[in-house]
Design an enzyme around this catalytic site. Sequence first.
Site, PDB file in Angstrom:
ATOM      1  CB  CYS A 100      -2.357   6.834   6.260  1.00 20.14           C
ATOM      2  SG  CYS A 100      -1.585   7.232   4.679  1.00 20.14           S
ATOM      3  CB  CYS A 110      -0.930  -0.028   1.210  1.00 18.84           C
ATOM      4  SG  CYS A 110      -2.118   1.322   1.244  1.00 18.84           S
ATOM      5  CB  CYS A 111       3.855   2.293   1.994  1.00 18.72           C
ATOM      6  SG  CYS A 111       3.263   2.709   3.648  1.00 18.72           S
ATOM      7  CB  CYS A 170      -1.304   3.191   8.904  1.00 14.82           C
ATOM      8  SG  CYS A 170      -1.860   2.152   7.570  1.00 14.82           S
ATOM      9  CB  CYS A 190       6.014   5.064   4.518  1.00 17.84           C
ATOM     10  SG  CYS A 190       7.018   6.525   4.301  1.00 17.84           S
TER      11      CYS A 190
END
Length: 254
Positions: free
Chosen positions: A217, A131-132, A220, A243
């Site tokens: 985020c 995702c990062c 997270c 990240c």
Amino acid sequence: MLGRLASWLRGSPAPAPLDPAEVPALDARLAGMEAGERLAWAWERFGARAAIGTSFQPAGIVLLHLAKRRGLDLPAFTLDTGLLFRETIELKSVLQDHLGIVVESVLPDLDLTEQARRHGDRLWERDPDACCGLRKVAPLGRKLRELDVWITGLRRDGSAARAATPFLEAVAREDGSAVWKLNPLADWTRERVWAHLKEHRLPHNPLHDRGYRSIGCSVCTKPAGEGADERAGRWPGFDKTECGLHTRLRRPSA
Ligand code: SF4
């Protein structure tokens, strides 16, 4: 210095490509400067091809303020993952008004709906590295194609992994070419950063007052409490503290 500045404003040719072999000598020179002078060096040599990348953590706010105070028109950008806290988005707006600047929002290629369609819903809960990669590292890579220098708020006392942060280092763009990474606050402490915000009455993210340390985020990041490690509260439940922006860009080949 003013002459070179004037030539930049007239749109002089792009600076000569930098040789990674220059890094050690330049790093030593930058070590003898104040943080504002390091920013001025970047502006004088690279003009608008140097840019401040910020997620509106306190150190990033210091950089934006130091640049403004010196009259350096360094561009600024933030990686807007689409999952930032409302408070972070509001802080961006407040800072732009307060400092009279514009911070570019760099977006991922995929919106959240398309990411869920291709990679499944709530990817951050299953594979935060992926995702990062999609929402931060790839957009940064795209942004770095426009730049010669990426200016960061990294500090040596930010975490054990950052303890050896130099003032200047070379990292690679996606095509392997070198881009410089300037860390003007590498020798600043957390206390000094907060003292600067206080002294100059600069705004900060109100989430820090609610126990959040580093703020990323919303899905997270959890509050960790005063006194916790600076990176505590990021990706709870995962063995992950970065990240990838500062760890996944490889070094350029010599
Ligand atoms: S911090 Fe979380 S939501 Fe944001 S890009 Fe990384 S994994 Fe995705």
